[in-house]
Design a protein around this motif. Structure first.
Motif, short mmCIF file in Angstrom:
data_model
loop_
_atom_site.label_atom_id
_atom_site.label_comp_id
_atom_site.label_asym_id
_atom_site.label_seq_id
_atom_site.Cartn_x
_atom_site.Cartn_y
_atom_site.Cartn_z
N GLY A 235 0.91 -1.57 -0.01
CA GLY A 235 0.18 -0.08 0.39
C GLY A 235 0.48 1.29 0.25
N THR A 236 0.16 2.43 0.14
CA THR A 236 0.63 3.83 -0.22
C THR A 236 1.27 3.99 1.33
OG1 THR A 236 -0.89 4.42 -1.30
CG2 THR A 236 0.49 6.09 -0.27
N ILE A 237 2.28 4.59 2.17
CA ILE A 237 2.93 4.45 3.20
C ILE A 237 2.94 6.36 3.35
CG2 ILE A 237 4.75 3.97 4.85
CD1 ILE A 237 3.94 1.21 4.18
N VAL A 238 2.72 6.93 4.02
CA VAL A 238 3.18 8.15 4.09
C VAL A 238 3.60 8.85 5.67
CG1 VAL A 238 1.63 9.01 2.47
CG2 VAL A 238 0.86 9.00 5.05
N THR A 239 4.63 9.85 5.61
CA THR A 239 5.14 10.20 7.32
C THR A 239 4.74 11.48 7.52
OG1 THR A 239 7.49 8.75 6.16
CG2 THR A 239 7.29 10.23 7.74
N ASP A 240 4.21 11.42 9.04
CA ASP A 240 3.78 12.36 9.53
C ASP A 240 4.72 13.62 9.67
OD1 ASP A 240 1.67 13.50 10.14
OD2 ASP A 240 2.04 13.55 12.18
N ALA A 245 -0.44 14.31 7.47
CA ALA A 245 -0.30 12.59 7.89
C ALA A 245 -2.08 12.70 7.08
CB ALA A 245 -0.03 11.84 8.41
N ALA A 246 -2.67 13.43 8.23
CA ALA A 246 -4.12 13.62 8.82
C ALA A 246 -5.45 13.83 7.51
CB ALA A 246 -4.42 14.54 10.01
N ALA A 247 -4.74 14.47 6.90
CA ALA A 247 -5.65 15.12 5.55
C ALA A 247 -5.46 13.76 4.44
CB ALA A 247 -4.75 15.87 5.21
N GLN A 248 -3.77 13.29 4.73
CA GLN A 248 -3.82 12.36 3.39
C GLN A 248 -4.73 11.09 3.68
OE1 GLN A 248 0.77 12.81 4.25
NE2 GLN A 248 0.53 12.94 1.54
N LEU A 249 -5.01 10.45 5.12
CA LEU A 249 -5.52 9.66 5.63
C LEU A 249 -7.03 9.82 5.52
CD1 LEU A 249 -5.91 7.02 7.67
CD2 LEU A 249 -5.36 8.64 9.69
N ASP A 251 -8.31 11.73 3.12
CA ASP A 251 -8.93 11.94 1.78
C ASP A 251 -8.45 10.20 1.38
OD1 ASP A 251 -8.50 14.55 0.92
OD2 ASP A 251 -6.59 14.15 0.34
N PHE A 252 -7.61 9.28 1.62
CA PHE A 252 -7.75 7.93 1.53
C PHE A 252 -9.48 7.10 1.78
CE2 PHE A 252 -7.27 3.40 2.74
CZ PHE A 252 -6.72 3.21 1.26
N VAL B 294 -0.98 -3.22 5.52
CA VAL B 294 -1.34 -2.04 4.86
C VAL B 294 -2.33 -1.67 4.07
CG1 VAL B 294 -0.65 -1.01 7.10
CG2 VAL B 294 0.16 -0.86 4.82
N ASP B 295 -2.81 -1.69 3.10
CA ASP B 295 -3.47 -0.74 2.04
C ASP B 295 -3.11 1.00 2.03
OD1 ASP B 295 -5.26 -3.04 0.58
OD2 ASP B 295 -5.35 -2.75 2.63
N PHE B 296 -3.39 1.60 3.65
CA PHE B 296 -2.77 2.46 3.80
C PHE B 296 -1.95 2.78 4.97
CE2 PHE B 296 -2.83 7.62 5.02
CZ PHE B 296 -2.70 7.37 4.02
N GLY B 297 -0.46 3.01 5.06
CA GLY B 297 0.53 3.65 6.47
C GLY B 297 0.77 4.81 6.61
N VAL B 299 3.62 6.54 9.09
CA VAL B 299 4.49 6.61 10.07
C VAL B 299 4.57 7.80 10.74
CG1 VAL B 299 6.68 6.36 10.39
CG2 VAL B 299 5.87 5.35 8.59
N VAL B 305 -1.91 12.26 15.66
CA VAL B 305 -2.04 12.01 13.75
C VAL B 305 -4.19 11.36 14.09
CG1 VAL B 305 -2.52 10.16 11.94
CG2 VAL B 305 -0.69 10.76 12.95
N ALA B 309 -7.32 13.07 12.73
CA ALA B 309 -7.90 13.27 11.80
C ALA B 309 -8.96 12.25 12.01
CB ALA B 309 -7.37 11.12 11.59
N GLN B 312 -10.92 16.42 11.35
CA GLN B 312 -11.06 16.31 9.64
C GLN B 312 -12.26 15.12 9.43
OE1 GLN B 312 -7.62 16.62 7.49
NE2 GLN B 312 -6.41 17.46 9.03
N ARG B 316 -15.52 16.83 7.87
CA ARG B 316 -16.39 16.14 6.49
C ARG B 316 -17.08 16.04 5.78
NH1 ARG B 316 -11.78 14.84 1.94
NH2 ARG B 316 -9.98 15.60 2.81
#
Ligand SMILES: Cc1cc2nc3c(=O)[nH]c(=O)nc-3n(C[C@H](O)[C@H](O)[C@H](O)COP(=O)(O)OP(=O)(O)OC[C@H]3O[C@@H](n4cnc5c(N)ncnc54)[C@H](O)[C@@H]3O)c2cc1C
Ligand SMILES: Nc1ncnc2c1ncn2[C@@H]1O[C@H](COP(=O)(O)O)[C@@H](O)[C@H]1O
Lengths: 259, 318
Positions: A235-240, A245-249, A251-252, B294-297, B299, B305, B309, B312, B316
């Motif tokens: 999957g996609t892994i992003v670093t905060d 990261a919250a916004a990316q999470l 969005d997902f 994971v599909d989305f992770g 770090v 976080v 989240a 947000q 939304r």
């Protein structure tokens, strides 16, 4: 009090686990251990013996290597072992295993039969109930706390929606969860003492059984095929960074229609 | 068409969703007959009708409900004897599996636990299960007697299909031997207002990384309408009740979405969540094994976080 504790030899969950060509579980070619969940049963037996006195027999049904499960139980403090070893047992289902175990248990005439909550390989959690049925005993299972008072056994059972207190009188079949106690490590003294403890090896014939009662051909269920689960696509892994990261999470989550 | 017995999982007539899943599977094999043991049939009736029970066997005797397991197995065995069903389906929870085990011996039948799929095969009823912590899928067939199958929650989407729900009161004789383990006390757990863990579409769980503070986990879960779960490390530390533990010695969940926060992803934890459809993890260690799934992770620190989240998500949703 005489206690039989049923201990299973299983492929180590932290190692590789695989199947044989005949769709049975490979128990010989991989690292094996005493099922971790059966250690709680052995520990509980030891604690009950401390209060009520008596004798503990560790019983296993399995290949040559399964003797290790009995040995570990003896090292922890069980008094004697029984190993039912017969090539004909290869590929047995739970129904067959429970028959072999029940016959071996009957020879001991115990007050208490102790099991783990599930084997860590098959994990069916049906053998204790099957033993109770075959032995004509009550079952108190998934005990997270056990109190033995004379011939009365009281357990706490944490169910899905409620906590129950259950009472039964000996003789009975008891299974315990990993909430019940903290299994001890064998001491050096325990390891030395285990070498001198008796282990009886029995065949199906010794139990008045044959390959029509247990084993691959006698099984009432058949494994038709097995397949390794396809690896999950990465999957996609992003670093905060600074709260990005919250916004990316989110969005997902929106993209996948979870919001 | 032969009958398929479905043991109704309920609390005083409040039928659990898993029963609708069993009835949906049962229709693939024959004509579903619900077996309702205990009190509360009046509240259960419309549910059983809606999900296609053609017949409902009602066993309303304190002999069966005050004792543990064995009487229910006896009652089912008597029904199996009488109606010679094509299969018996039960929910895969502690009780369902034990009833299945006893019933298998009583009725000389093969038993399969934790099925995630069921089909009417040529050689008998065939099932699919996920084994070895979800690393393998196996296909099985019951080859002897009446197939007795326990089915994991969330294995299929319940489909309404109105049935006649023809009621038949059944008298069963329960042997004294079956009444030797008695429930002497019962304390219902306080309701959390969240979905039932094994039935939830979304599960958010917390581990040792929460440091004992589950508030961010619970608030994120509530924003998503999710159930809350925990790793064994969190449970053993006394941070969250055992009833919410996910994994080998806790619950197995298979939701649409699983969010693991502050959880490393040990094999025993994976065993309880690996078959989830979509997996998200928040962990401050990029090497944590949970990221393999994971599909989305993310770090990062869950304490930063998750609250962001949560805000947000709420924004939304408006
Ligand atoms: C017989 C047996 C049965 C078991 N059954 C189960 C079971 O049913 N369920 C289960 O879960 N386990 C079970 N276990 C235990 C299992 O082996 C692991 O020990 C357990 O899952 C670890 O829990 P954890 O991931 O929360 O803790 P850890 O492994 O300690 O991981 C904590 C993670 O949190 C991360 N972290 C720390 N701080 C933060 C932060 N601020 N923000 C984000 N991330 C952070 C760390 O990087 C780490 O990856 C069992 C073990 C045995 C032997
Ligand atoms: N082959 C075996 N030898 C000894 N004990 C067993 C065996 N199989 C199952 N058991 C016991 O039954 C329990 C439940 O097993 P299972 O029904 O396979 O999950 C285990 O924890 C053991 O105590």
């Amino acid at each position: 009090m005489k206690i039989v504790v049923c201990v299973k030899y299983v492929p180590d969950a932290t190692g590789e686990r695989r199947f044989n060509a005949d769709n049975t579980v490979d128990r010989v070619g991989v690292d094996g251990v005493l099922s971790e969940l059966d250690e709680y049963a052995v520990e509980e037996a030891l604690q009950i013996r401390e209060v009520a006195g008596g004798e503990i027999v560790a019983l296993t049904v399995g290949p040559e290597e399964a003797r290790a499960a009995v040995l570990k139980s003896l090292q922890m403090g069980a008094d004697a072992g029984v190993h039912v070893l017969d090539d004909a047992i290869h590929g047995t289902d739970a129904v067959g295993s429970s028959l072999v175990l029940a016959r071996a248990i009957e020879r001991q005439g115990p007050d208490l039969v102790l099991c783990g909550m599930a084997s860590t390989d098959g994990g069916m959690s049906v053998v204790p109930a099957m033993l109770a049925e075959r032995l004509g005993m009550p079952q108190v299972t998934f005990a997270s706390e056990v109190t033995v008072d004379g011939s009365t056994v009281r357990i706490r059972r944490d169910g899905d929606t409620a906590t129950e207190i259950i009472e039964a009188t000996l003789p009975l079949v008891l299974s315990v969860t990993d909430q019940c106690n903290e299994p001890r490590y064998p001491s050096f003294k325990g390891i030395m003492a285990a070498k001198k403890k008796p282990v009886e090896t029995l065949t199906l014939a010794d139990l008045g059984l044959s390959s029509t009662d247990a084993g691959l051909d006698a099984a009432w269920t058949r494994v038709d095929s097995f397949a390794a689960r396809p690896p999950r696509s990465s999957g996609t892994i992003v670093t905060d960074d600074n709260g990005s990261a919250a916004a990316q999470l989110v969005d997902f989550l929106v993209g996948q229609r979870f919001i | 068409m032969s009958e398929v017995l479905v043991l109704v999982d309920h609390a005083d007539g409040a039928v659990r969703k898993t029963t609708a899943e069993l009835l949906t599977f049962a229709r693939r094999l024959g004509s579903p007959s619900a077996v309702f043991i205990g009190q509360g049939m009046d509240s259960a009736r419309s549910f059983l009708q809606q999900y296609g029970a053609d017949t409902v066997y009602v066993i309303d005797s304190s002999d069966v409900s005050d004792y543990l397991i064995a009487p229910q197995a006896e009652a089912l065995a008597q029904l199996v004897e009488r109606s010679q069903p094509a299969a018996v389906l039960l929910t895969s929870n502690a009780e369902g599996k034990e009833i299945a085990g006893r019933l298998a011996i009583k009725s000389s039948s093969g038993v399969i636990t934790d099925a995630v799929d069921i089909a009417a095969g040529n050689g008998g009823v065939s099932t699919e299960q996920s084994v070895f912590a979800g690393n393998y899928t196996v296909a099985c067939t019951v080859t002897h007697g009446t197939p007795i199958i326990t089915v994991k929650p969330n294995s299929t989407t319940p489909q309404p299909a109105p049935g006649a729900a023809q009621e038949t009161r059944v008298d069963v004789s329960i042997s004294d031997a079956a009444k030797t383990a008695r429930i002497v006390e019962r304390k219902e757990r306080a309701a959390t207002g969240r979905p039932e863990l094994t039935e939830a579409a979304i599960v958010v769980s917390g581990g040792r990384g929460t440091g004992g503070n589950f508030e961010p986990v619970e608030q994120f879960a509530d924003a998503l309408g999710a159930a809350v779960g925990a790793s064994r490390a969190a449970v053993d530390s006394g941070w969250y009740p055992h009833a919410y533990q996910i994994g080998q010695t806790g619950k197995t969940v298979s939701p649409q979405l699983y969010v693991a926060t502050g959880i490393s992803g040990a094999i025993q934890h994976r065993a309880g969540m690996q078959t989830s459809k979509t997996i998200i993890a928040v962990n401050k260690d990029e090497e944590a094994p949970i990221f393999e799934l994971v599909d989305f992770g993310v770090v990062g620190d869950l304490h930063k976080v998750l609250p962001a989240a949560t805000q947000q998500v709420q924004a939304r949703k408006g």
